[in-house]
Design a protein around this motif. Sequence first.
Motif: not given
Length: 280
Positions: A98-102
């Motif tokens: 669930k990576t949402q951003s850098a």
Amino acid sequence: MTIVALYVPSDRPERVVKALRSGADGVIVDLEDAVAPARKAVAREMLASLAGEIDAAAREGSVVAVQVRINARGSAWHDDDLAALRPLPASIGVRLSKTQSADDVVHVRQALPGRDVHALLETALAVERAFEIATSGAASISTGEADLRAELAVPEGEEGEAGLRWSRSRVVNAAAAAGLPAPLLSVYADVRDLDGLERSCREGARLGFGGRTAIHPRQLAVIRSVFTPTEAAVRRAEEIIARVGSAAGDGSGTVVLEDGTFLDVAMVRAAHRTLAAARR
């Protein structure tokens, strides 16, 4: 090059042992969805034996890339997952769910320096940020499609393949633009439907995916058969490299094959990728 990677729950050590010898190119030891909340602590404790199991499998001739999928940043288990990974060899990668951003990738890289971070994009927002995430220092990006299907109201199974095409292509394009390996397709949930798995894999291959993750050993052969280049494709790649290399050497830079195909040095990159996939 990883063509097929097998997920296995960390709290089932006997399955981890089997997965390391399954013939998969990669094994993803899961602390997230495959582990019930009540078993999270046990699953983390089981990681202590992972390095030893990897070494044992390697001595028997089974050398695979290993990652540990951790719970998402902001979840109740994320920090404990990071702590459990720190004592393990840096060769064991981390798969960030669930990576949402850098910033999520940067956070994990700072917490686990020297370790590859593989970002799973599982929401519409993450897909919109695919290039940003891909250029954050991630070793790879790929889709996680259960949550994405729900958010986009895309049906389960083959019926929803068309509804995922744009999101999948966005992630493939972002990975290529960032110079990362071709992404792996998300898992195919119906482990009994091997015909459907094959059709889905062929759809993914047409979009530019380089392989797929699996949740059962019986899926491995089907995935490998689709994403491994054919003998004809390998021969053509070898011809491209040889012929275009000769053209570059004599200063012409271009060549036309006997079938009329016009080639230039830019096509050598794709040919090398074909040969790398064939070596697995």
